[in-house]
Design an enzyme around this catalytic site. Structure first.
Site, short mmCIF file in Angstrom:
data_model
loop_
_atom_site.label_atom_id
_atom_site.label_comp_id
_atom_site.label_asym_id
_atom_site.label_seq_id
_atom_site.Cartn_x
_atom_site.Cartn_y
_atom_site.Cartn_z
N ASN A 75 -7.20 12.35 -10.94
CA ASN A 75 -7.94 12.81 -12.12
C ASN A 75 -7.72 14.31 -12.21
O ASN A 75 -7.16 14.93 -11.30
CB ASN A 75 -9.43 12.44 -12.03
CG ASN A 75 -10.09 13.07 -10.82
OD1 ASN A 75 -10.11 14.29 -10.66
ND2 ASN A 75 -10.59 12.22 -9.94
N ASP A 127 -5.63 6.90 -5.65
CA ASP A 127 -5.93 8.30 -5.29
C ASP A 127 -6.84 8.33 -4.06
O ASP A 127 -6.64 9.11 -3.12
CB ASP A 127 -6.63 8.95 -6.49
CG ASP A 127 -6.58 10.47 -6.45
OD1 ASP A 127 -7.55 11.10 -6.92
OD2 ASP A 127 -5.59 11.03 -5.96
N GLY A 161 -9.44 4.09 -6.27
CA GLY A 161 -8.12 3.51 -6.47
C GLY A 161 -7.06 4.07 -5.54
O GLY A 161 -7.32 4.39 -4.37
N ASP A 177 0.86 -1.19 0.00
CA ASP A 177 0.00 0.00 0.00
C ASP A 177 0.89 1.23 0.00
O ASP A 177 1.68 1.44 0.93
CB ASP A 177 -0.88 -0.04 1.27
CG ASP A 177 -1.79 1.16 1.39
OD1 ASP A 177 -2.68 1.12 2.25
OD2 ASP A 177 -1.61 2.14 0.64
N ILE A 178 0.79 2.04 -1.02
CA ILE A 178 1.69 3.20 -1.16
C ILE A 178 1.56 4.16 0.01
O ILE A 178 2.49 4.91 0.33
CB ILE A 178 1.45 3.91 -2.50
CG1 ILE A 178 2.67 4.78 -2.88
CG2 ILE A 178 0.17 4.74 -2.48
CD1 ILE A 178 2.63 5.29 -4.31
N1 APR Z 1 -1.22 1.46 -3.11
C1 APR Z 1 -0.55 1.25 -4.28
N2 APR Z 1 -1.14 1.03 -5.46
C2 APR Z 1 -2.49 1.02 -5.46
C3 APR Z 1 -3.28 1.25 -4.30
C4 APR Z 1 -2.57 1.48 -3.10
N3 APR Z 1 -3.22 1.69 -1.93
N4 APR Z 1 -4.60 1.18 -4.65
C5 APR Z 1 -4.63 0.91 -5.96
N5 APR Z 1 -3.37 0.81 -6.47
C6 APR Z 1 -2.94 0.53 -7.83
C7 APR Z 1 -3.93 -0.15 -8.74
O1 APR Z 1 -3.95 -1.56 -8.47
C8 APR Z 1 -3.32 0.16 -10.09
O2 APR Z 1 -2.27 -0.76 -10.38
O3 APR Z 1 -2.71 1.77 -8.47
C9 APR Z 1 -2.69 1.54 -9.88
C10 APR Z 1 -3.42 2.69 -10.54
O4 APR Z 1 -4.82 2.42 -10.56
P1 APR Z 1 -5.91 3.58 -10.27
O5 APR Z 1 -5.84 3.99 -8.87
O6 APR Z 1 -7.24 3.08 -10.79
O7 APR Z 1 -5.41 4.81 -11.16
P2 APR Z 1 -5.56 5.09 -12.73
O8 APR Z 1 -5.67 3.85 -13.53
O9 APR Z 1 -4.47 6.06 -13.04
O10 APR Z 1 -6.97 5.82 -12.83
C11 APR Z 1 -7.08 7.10 -12.27
O11 APR Z 1 -9.05 6.56 -11.06
O12 APR Z 1 -9.26 6.72 -8.82
C12 APR Z 1 -9.53 7.37 -9.98
O13 APR Z 1 -9.45 9.69 -9.38
C13 APR Z 1 -8.77 8.66 -10.09
O14 APR Z 1 -10.01 9.30 -12.02
C14 APR Z 1 -8.76 8.83 -11.58
C15 APR Z 1 -8.55 7.40 -12.09
#
Ligand code: APR
Length: 169
Positions: free
Chosen positions: A24, A34, A32, A10-11
């Site tokens: 976004n 974010d 996700g 978890d980042i």
């Molecule tokens: N720690 C690390 N990586 C994570 C975590 C976490 N806690 N949660 C999710 N991920 C990973 C996902 O598994 C994926 O591999 O982060 C990567 C990016 O996925 P998303 O969060 O869906 O981001 P993205 O594909 O860039 O889409 C962005 O999603 O959440 C919305 O507001 C955001 O509209 C934007 C879009």
């Protein structure tokens, strides 16, 4: 030369100067990674993001890390490309996310930075291609960042990152 480390987890638990979020354009938060970062940093993050947004895809903008614990001082918000098949400049936009995030890290004097796999979730970017772009861009960047941690959230993501690093070793 930037040291690249691959970790699974978890980042929001990362012990680095700056954490990059896959935002976004509004910078108001979302799901996700974010969503996880906004939950950990608290409501001030969305207020700060809203005050500086919107952020163009491929660009990166910093805010404080608010309720995240030290040493994390900064959140770098970057907006990845929405995958539309690969013929719409998605690779260049993704490379720009990593390049601009490192430039912003340099402006912040951040020496350690954690990245999620930008755009590979909701935005649908193929994770193998995304990993290669991430590693190639980080390796070719002119930056004072000393250590980049690529945080995989699952084993599949980790395998793609490891393959990308091995291919450029
Ligand atoms: N720690 C690390 N990586 C994570 C975590 C976490 N806690 N949660 C999710 N991920 C990973 C996902 O598994 C994926 O591999 O982060 C990567 C990016 O996925 P998303 O969060 O869906 O981001 P993205 O594909 O860039 O889409 C962005 O999603 O959440 C919305 O507001 C955001 O509209 C934007 C879009």
């Amino acid at each position: 030369m930037v040291v690249i480390e691959i970790v699974t987890g978890d980042i929001t638990r990362e012990q680095v100067d700056a954490i990059v979020t896959a935002a976004n354009e509004s910078l108001l938060g979302g799901g996700g990674v974010d969503g996880a970062i906004h939950r950990a940093a608290g409501p001030r993050l969305a207020q700060a993001g809203g005050a500086i947004g919107p952020c163009e895809p491929g660009d990166a903008m910093p805010t404080p890390a608010f309720d995240l614990d030290p040493p994390v001082r900064h959140i770098i918000h970057t907006v990845g490309p929405i995958w539309e098949g690969g013929d719409h400049g998605e690779a260049d936009v993704l490379a720009s996310c990593y390049r601009r995030s490192l430039q912003v890290a340099d402006e912040l004097d951040a020496r350690t930075v954690a990245f999620p796999a930008i755009a590979t979730g909701v935005y649908g970017f193929p994770p193998d291609q995304a990993a290669r772009i991430a590693v190639a861009t980080i390796r070719s960047a002119s930056t004072d960042v000393q250590r980049v941690r690529l945080v995989a959230f699952d084993d599949d993501s980790r395998r793609h990152l490891e393959a990308a690093v091995a291919a450029t070793a």
